[in-house]
Design a protein around this motif. Structure first.
Motif, PDB file in Angstrom:
ATOM      1  N   VAL A 143       2.469  -2.866  -7.830  1.00 37.93           N
ATOM      2  CA  VAL A 143       2.455  -3.581  -6.556  1.00 37.93           C
ATOM      3  C   VAL A 143       2.230  -2.560  -5.450  1.00 37.93           C
ATOM      4  N   GLY A 144       1.277  -2.849  -4.581  1.00 39.32           N
ATOM      5  CA  GLY A 144       0.977  -1.939  -3.485  1.00 39.32           C
ATOM      6  C   GLY A 144       1.487  -2.470  -2.165  1.00 39.32           C
ATOM      7  N   LEU A 145       2.033  -1.560  -1.350  1.00 38.74           N
ATOM      8  CA  LEU A 145       2.397  -1.877   0.022  1.00 38.74           C
ATOM      9  C   LEU A 145       1.151  -1.577   0.843  1.00 38.74           C
ATOM     10  N   CYS A 146       0.485  -2.617   1.331  1.00 40.93           N
ATOM     11  CA  CYS A 146      -0.863  -2.478   1.888  1.00 40.93           C
ATOM     12  C   CYS A 146      -0.936  -2.944   3.337  1.00 40.93           C
ATOM     13  N   LYS A 147      -1.866  -2.330   4.056  1.00 42.09           N
ATOM     14  CA  LYS A 147      -2.164  -2.740   5.428  1.00 42.09           C
ATOM     15  C   LYS A 147      -3.628  -3.165   5.457  1.00 42.09           C
ATOM     16  N   GLY A 148      -3.932  -4.275   6.097  1.00 42.38           N
ATOM     17  CA  GLY A 148      -5.282  -4.835   6.095  1.00 42.38           C
ATOM     18  C   GLY A 148      -6.305  -3.937   6.773  1.00 42.38           C
ATOM     19  N   LYS A 149      -7.527  -3.944   6.234  1.00 38.31           N
ATOM     20  CA  LYS A 149      -8.629  -3.189   6.832  1.00 38.31           C
ATOM     21  C   LYS A 149      -9.390  -4.090   7.791  1.00 38.31           C
TER      22      LYS A 149
END
Length: 157
Positions: A122-128
């Motif tokens: 699971v990745g902690l992601c920020k939108g591009k």
């Protein structure tokens, strides 16, 4: 026997790397039934539009498609059902706080077997933004052109 574990990738979410910046990644177990595991052994899973959410202190995997097992008949479950992810309570609460306050998303990056257990990265992601995506595509194209030129020079030289 320390340190050696067998990893076999079942599915990867390549779209996640295109749409998000991955800040951190975590390993989580997943709660499955027997026919789902058999289907995963055949490599029949799709993480393309999947995401994770925290509900009542439990992390859930939404939008993951695990195809029904061919010989499962009545024991097959809904392929799109919400599945519980297994993580430590502290980790879940920390991720929940980050997602609520700072605008991050929890996105499953890959599904794999670690020894005989199914795990989810699971990745902690920020939108591009769109310009970030174009920048990544331009870098990839430039790298491809450089490699092509080097290959041609090695053949000629």
């Amino acid at each position: 026997m320390a340190g050696k574990s067998n990893l076999k990738t079942i599915a990867q979410n390549k779209k996640a790397y295109h749409d998000y910046f991955v800040e951190e990644s975590f390993e989580a177990g997943i709660e499955l039934v027997g026919t789902e595991v058999k289907s995963l052994r055949q490599g029949r899973a799709n993480l393309k539009d999947a995401w994770c959410s925290v509900v009542n202190g439990e992390m859930m995997l939404n939008g993951c498609h695990i195809s029904p097992y061919d010989f499962g008949n009545i024991f097959n479950r809904d392929p799109m059902r919400v599945r519980r992810l297994l993580m430590h309570k502290r980790e879940i609460l920390r991720l929940y706080g980050v997602v609520k306050q700072q605008g991050y998303s929890l996105i499953p990056l890959s599904l794999y077997f670690k020894d005989s257990r199914v795990k989810v990265q699971v990745g902690l992601c920020k939108g591009k933004k769109n310009y970030d995506k174009r920048e990544d595509i331009a870098k990839r194209d430039a790298q491809r052109n450089i490699e092509r030129e080097l290959k041609e020079r090695n053949r000629a030289g």
